[in-house]
Motif scaffolding. Structure first.
Motif, PDB file in Angstrom:
ATOM      1  N   ILE A  90      25.570  -9.103   5.067  1.00 59.08           N
ATOM      2  CA  ILE A  90      26.345  -9.004   3.830  1.00 59.08           C
ATOM      3  C   ILE A  90      25.477  -9.519   2.686  1.00 59.08           C
ATOM      4  O   ILE A  90      25.082 -10.689   2.681  1.00 59.08           O
ATOM      5  CB  ILE A  90      27.648  -9.830   3.907  1.00 59.08           C
ATOM      6  N   GLY A  91      25.208  -8.639   1.758  1.00 58.28           N
ATOM      7  CA  GLY A  91      24.360  -9.012   0.615  1.00 58.28           C
ATOM      8  C   GLY A  91      22.950  -8.494   0.787  1.00 58.28           C
ATOM      9  O   GLY A  91      22.182  -9.030   1.577  1.00 58.28           O
ATOM     10  N   VAL A  92      22.637  -7.409   0.080  1.00 57.12           N
ATOM     11  CA  VAL A  92      21.319  -6.802   0.231  1.00 57.12           C
ATOM     12  C   VAL A  92      20.549  -6.914  -1.092  1.00 57.12           C
ATOM     13  O   VAL A  92      19.971  -5.958  -1.593  1.00 57.12           O
ATOM     14  CB  VAL A  92      21.418  -5.337   0.733  1.00 57.12           C
ATOM     15  N   GLY A  93      20.573  -8.118  -1.661  1.00 55.75           N
ATOM     16  CA  GLY A  93      19.710  -8.427  -2.805  1.00 55.75           C
ATOM     17  C   GLY A  93      18.311  -8.726  -2.291  1.00 55.75           C
ATOM     18  O   GLY A  93      17.959  -8.352  -1.178  1.00 55.75           O
ATOM     19  N   ASN A  94      17.524  -9.411  -3.114  1.00 56.06           N
ATOM     20  CA  ASN A  94      16.148  -9.722  -2.698  1.00 56.06           C
ATOM     21  C   ASN A  94      16.105 -10.478  -1.376  1.00 56.06           C
ATOM     22  O   ASN A  94      15.266 -10.205  -0.522  1.00 56.06           O
ATOM     23  CB  ASN A  94      15.451 -10.561  -3.768  1.00 56.06           C
ATOM     24  N   LEU A  95      17.022 -11.411  -1.215  1.00 56.47           N
ATOM     25  CA  LEU A  95      17.026 -12.227  -0.002  1.00 56.47           C
ATOM     26  C   LEU A  95      17.387 -11.381   1.215  1.00 56.47           C
ATOM     27  O   LEU A  95      16.693 -11.418   2.242  1.00 56.47           O
ATOM     28  CB  LEU A  95      18.025 -13.379  -0.171  1.00 56.47           C
ATOM     29  N   GLY A  96      18.463 -10.605   1.098  1.00 56.67           N
ATOM     30  CA  GLY A  96      18.859  -9.721   2.188  1.00 56.67           C
ATOM     31  C   GLY A  96      17.749  -8.744   2.535  1.00 56.67           C
ATOM     32  O   GLY A  96      17.476  -8.478   3.715  1.00 56.67           O
ATOM     33  N   LYS A  97      17.097  -8.238   1.521  1.00 56.32           N
ATOM     34  CA  LYS A  97      15.976  -7.311   1.742  1.00 56.32           C
ATOM     35  C   LYS A  97      14.825  -8.019   2.446  1.00 56.32           C
ATOM     36  O   LYS A  97      14.212  -7.462   3.362  1.00 56.32           O
ATOM     37  CB  LYS A  97      15.476  -6.753   0.410  1.00 56.32           C
ATOM     38  N   ALA A  98      14.513  -9.239   2.008  1.00 52.53           N
ATOM     39  CA  ALA A  98      13.417  -9.993   2.629  1.00 52.53           C
ATOM     40  C   ALA A  98      13.710 -10.216   4.110  1.00 52.53           C
ATOM     41  O   ALA A  98      12.858 -10.013   4.969  1.00 52.53           O
ATOM     42  CB  ALA A  98      13.226 -11.331   1.913  1.00 52.53           C
ATOM     43  N   ALA A 114      25.198  -2.920  10.558  1.00 51.38           N
ATOM     44  CA  ALA A 114      25.579  -2.389   9.242  1.00 51.38           C
ATOM     45  C   ALA A 114      25.201  -3.387   8.153  1.00 51.38           C
ATOM     46  O   ALA A 114      25.090  -4.585   8.407  1.00 51.38           O
ATOM     47  CB  ALA A 114      27.088  -2.123   9.199  1.00 51.38           C
ATOM     48  N   MET A 115      25.007  -2.842   6.950  1.00 50.82           N
ATOM     49  CA  MET A 115      24.676  -3.669   5.775  1.00 50.82           C
ATOM     50  C   MET A 115      25.661  -3.359   4.657  1.00 50.82           C
ATOM     51  O   MET A 115      25.973  -2.187   4.432  1.00 50.82           O
ATOM     52  CB  MET A 115      23.295  -3.284   5.231  1.00 50.82           C
ATOM     53  N   PHE A 116      26.066  -4.396   3.968  1.00 52.36           N
ATOM     54  CA  PHE A 116      27.028  -4.216   2.880  1.00 52.36           C
ATOM     55  C   PHE A 116      26.543  -4.909   1.607  1.00 52.36           C
ATOM     56  O   PHE A 116      25.925  -5.974   1.674  1.00 52.36           O
ATOM     57  CB  PHE A 116      28.381  -4.830   3.271  1.00 52.36           C
ATOM     58  N   ASP A 117      26.863  -4.296   0.485  1.00 49.18           N
ATOM     59  CA  ASP A 117      26.584  -4.932  -0.802  1.00 49.18           C
ATOM     60  C   ASP A 117      27.629  -4.471  -1.807  1.00 49.18           C
ATOM     61  O   ASP A 117      28.281  -3.444  -1.620  1.00 49.18           O
ATOM     62  CB  ASP A 117      25.174  -4.590  -1.297  1.00 49.18           C
ATOM     63  N   ARG A 118      27.785  -5.262  -2.870  1.00 50.14           N
ATOM     64  CA  ARG A 118      28.778  -4.843  -3.873  1.00 50.14           C
ATOM     65  C   ARG A 118      28.129  -4.095  -5.036  1.00 50.14           C
ATOM     66  O   ARG A 118      28.815  -3.483  -5.839  1.00 50.14           O
ATOM     67  CB  ARG A 118      29.562  -6.047  -4.391  1.00 50.14           C
ATOM     68  N   GLU A 119      26.791  -4.190  -5.124  1.00 50.75           N
ATOM     69  CA  GLU A 119      26.075  -3.555  -6.221  1.00 50.75           C
ATOM     70  C   GLU A 119      26.056  -2.037  -6.052  1.00 50.75           C
ATOM     71  O   GLU A 119      25.440  -1.525  -5.119  1.00 50.75           O
ATOM     72  CB  GLU A 119      24.629  -4.064  -6.265  1.00 50.75           C
ATOM     73  N   GLN A 120      26.688  -1.339  -6.974  1.00 48.49           N
ATOM     74  CA  GLN A 120      26.772   0.120  -6.852  1.00 48.49           C
ATOM     75  C   GLN A 120      25.384   0.773  -6.921  1.00 48.49           C
ATOM     76  O   GLN A 120      25.187   1.874  -6.407  1.00 48.49           O
ATOM     77  CB  GLN A 120      27.707   0.697  -7.919  1.00 48.49           C
ATOM     78  N   SER A 121      24.438   0.053  -7.535  1.00 42.31           N
ATOM     79  CA  SER A 121      23.096   0.630  -7.653  1.00 42.31           C
ATOM     80  C   SER A 121      22.360   0.683  -6.308  1.00 42.31           C
ATOM     81  O   SER A 121      21.418   1.459  -6.154  1.00 42.31           O
ATOM     82  CB  SER A 121      22.273  -0.175  -8.660  1.00 42.31           C
ATOM     83  N   VAL A 122      22.763  -0.135  -5.346  1.00 45.32           N
ATOM     84  CA  VAL A 122      22.106  -0.070  -4.031  1.00 45.32           C
ATOM     85  C   VAL A 122      22.970   0.603  -2.968  1.00 45.32           C
ATOM     86  O   VAL A 122      22.451   1.097  -1.957  1.00 45.32           O
ATOM     87  CB  VAL A 122      21.634  -1.465  -3.513  1.00 45.32           C
ATOM     88  N   VAL A 123      24.302   0.605  -3.176  1.00 46.78           N
ATOM     89  CA  VAL A 123      25.204   1.237  -2.203  1.00 46.78           C
ATOM     90  C   VAL A 123      24.801   2.702  -2.022  1.00 46.78           C
ATOM     91  O   VAL A 123      24.569   3.407  -3.001  1.00 46.78           O
ATOM     92  CB  VAL A 123      26.678   1.117  -2.661  1.00 46.78           C
ATOM     93  N   SER A 125      21.999   3.667  -0.679  1.00 46.38           N
ATOM     94  CA  SER A 125      20.555   3.795  -0.467  1.00 46.38           C
ATOM     95  C   SER A 125      20.179   3.332   0.941  1.00 46.38           C
ATOM     96  O   SER A 125      20.965   2.701   1.643  1.00 46.38           O
ATOM     97  CB  SER A 125      19.777   3.033  -1.547  1.00 46.38           C
ATOM     98  N   GLN A 126      18.949   3.688   1.333  1.00 47.63           N
ATOM     99  CA  GLN A 126      18.495   3.427   2.701  1.00 47.63           C
ATOM    100  C   GLN A 126      17.642   2.166   2.761  1.00 47.63           C
ATOM    101  O   GLN A 126      16.827   1.918   1.871  1.00 47.63           O
ATOM    102  CB  GLN A 126      17.621   4.603   3.182  1.00 47.63           C
ATOM    103  N   LEU A 127      17.835   1.400   3.824  1.00 45.80           N
ATOM    104  CA  LEU A 127      16.957   0.253   4.088  1.00 45.80           C
ATOM    105  C   LEU A 127      16.846   0.076   5.589  1.00 45.80           C
ATOM    106  O   LEU A 127      17.861  -0.082   6.280  1.00 45.80           O
ATOM    107  CB  LEU A 127      17.533  -1.015   3.433  1.00 45.80           C
ATOM    108  N   GLN A 128      15.621   0.140   6.084  1.00 40.45           N
ATOM    109  CA  GLN A 128      15.381  -0.041   7.521  1.00 40.45           C
ATOM    110  C   GLN A 128      16.315   0.835   8.374  1.00 40.45           C
ATOM    111  O   GLN A 128      16.959   0.340   9.300  1.00 40.45           O
ATOM    112  CB  GLN A 128      15.564  -1.523   7.913  1.00 40.45           C
ATOM    113  N   ASN A 129      16.378   2.096   8.041  1.00 38.34           N
ATOM    114  CA  ASN A 129      17.210   3.057   8.779  1.00 38.34           C
ATOM    115  C   ASN A 129      18.712   2.820   8.690  1.00 38.34           C
ATOM    116  O   ASN A 129      19.471   3.310   9.515  1.00 38.34           O
ATOM    117  CB  ASN A 129      16.816   3.112  10.260  1.00 38.34           C
ATOM    118  N   HIS A 130      19.122   2.028   7.709  1.00 37.76           N
ATOM    119  CA  HIS A 130      20.546   1.835   7.483  1.00 37.76           C
ATOM    120  C   HIS A 130      20.913   2.340   6.095  1.00 37.76           C
ATOM    121  O   HIS A 130      20.121   2.197   5.160  1.00 37.76           O
ATOM    122  CB  HIS A 130      20.918   0.356   7.555  1.00 37.76           C
TER     123      HIS A 130
END
Lengths: 218, 218
Positions: A90-98, A114-123, A125-130
């Motif tokens: 939960i939370g895919v900001g810089n820390l979640g990404k790191a 699964a990965m979740f975030d509230r930021e519409q700008s990242v919802v 999008s793909q990260l590590q096949n998710h």
């Protein structure tokens, strides 16, 4: 009681460190090592090492030392790294990404589900096949899934309602990067915290303490 | 010896936690608190709290409790957070970005003086009012500056040569996110480590240990 339940948490917390050093030895092609050599590498005393490893049944052999590969496997087994605990992030900001970029979850006993975030700008999008999901869909997800663990890469203010949702859905294990202390509210959770600012403040203390010593010596 | 040098590192490591909880109390407008109330909030025993704080001169008053504002200030002073240690950040990937974005260095005793990365795609870009510099210019920087501390947000393989450069330039304090253990090589450094994977492996151990207990109970 499980076989390891009586081992102190202090010893447990050193195990990942042994595990890392042994992996490094493996990479260097070192097949066996004495407790003395291992102690020099790790900056621990040889007797500390023998004592720690004895807690788990003592894998060393007099005059031979430790079989690196075997010890690595055995510590991995004790840590339970052959598990496939399902986790949500939960939370895919810089820390979640790191966290998702640097850590090989599958080698650490977890599968990221699964990965979740509230930021519409990242919802979306793909990260590590998710595909990063909208945090508003977490309740739906939890209706169908009970993850074994949740990784909370959130700021303090956002944690409480999310933790509440997760707890009510049956999640009892948390890897927590926020300063929100879930164990105070929920007595039956297993929680490991990473408090970055605490670590930085400890560094500051130690530097300040050294400087005060120097001043007093003058 | 400085006045606090005899205090165990275990107590020291709890101080940032007190500091955080006291800040939270301040934010909530709470002016004083008993050790019992504080213990409930923090999940420690009241006697543990009294014992810890007594190490630093005991700021509580019988029948009154602790003055939140005063205790907050005093713990901040003990931690040395009023220092302005100059620091450089090496590695501005996701982790470096997370650290610089989330942590208010000025409130933790540090001033971030410069940031370096080797990725040409980020070199020259702005982050938190800093221009990210090319790691190849680090020697020049160190010829003119001796930072008090370096924050290493680097992968394992990149740390050794960078640490060598910094050490030779006189840097003795490190906040280290990599698995490279500088203290083994350099005996006279002050180093605080943040080992994310160790924390995750400890979580795995605790979950596995709980599951084994459940299985044995059946």
């Amino acid at each position: 009681m499980s076989k390891n339940s009586k081992i102190s948490i202090t010893v447990i917390r050193r195990l990942p460190r042994y595990y890392r050093f042994l992996l490094q030895l493996k990479k260097e092609g070192i097949m066996r090592i004495s407790s003395r050599e291992l102690s020099e590498r790790m900056g621990l005393t040889a007797s500390q090492i023998r004592q720690d490893l004895n807690c788990f049944g003592g894998f060393g052999q007099q005059g031979y030392g430790y079989d690196v590969d075997k010890l690595y496997g055995e510590i991995g087994g004790i840590l339970g790294l052959d598990n496939s605990y399902r986790a949500v992030l939960i939370g895919v900001g810089n820390l979640g990404k790191a966290v998702t970029t640097h850590i090989k979850f599958e080698e650490r006993g977890f599968i990221l589900d699964a990965m979740f975030d509230r930021e519409q700008s990242v919802v979306g999008s793909q990260l590590q096949n998710h595909t990063i999901r909208d945090i508003s869909t977490l309740p739906e997800y939890l209706a169908d899934n009970t993850p074994d663990a949740a990784f909370l890469c959130l700021p303090y203010d956002s944690v409480e309602p999310i933790a509440e949702l997760l707890y009510k859905a049956g999640v009892r294990c948390f890897w927590n990067f926020s300063h929100f202390d879930l164990t105070v509210k929920y007595g039956d959770v297993i929680m490991e915290n990473v408090h970055l600012t605490d670590s930085l403040m400890t560094l500051c203390y130690r530097m300040n303490d050294r400087d005060e010593s120097h001043r007093e010596e003058k």
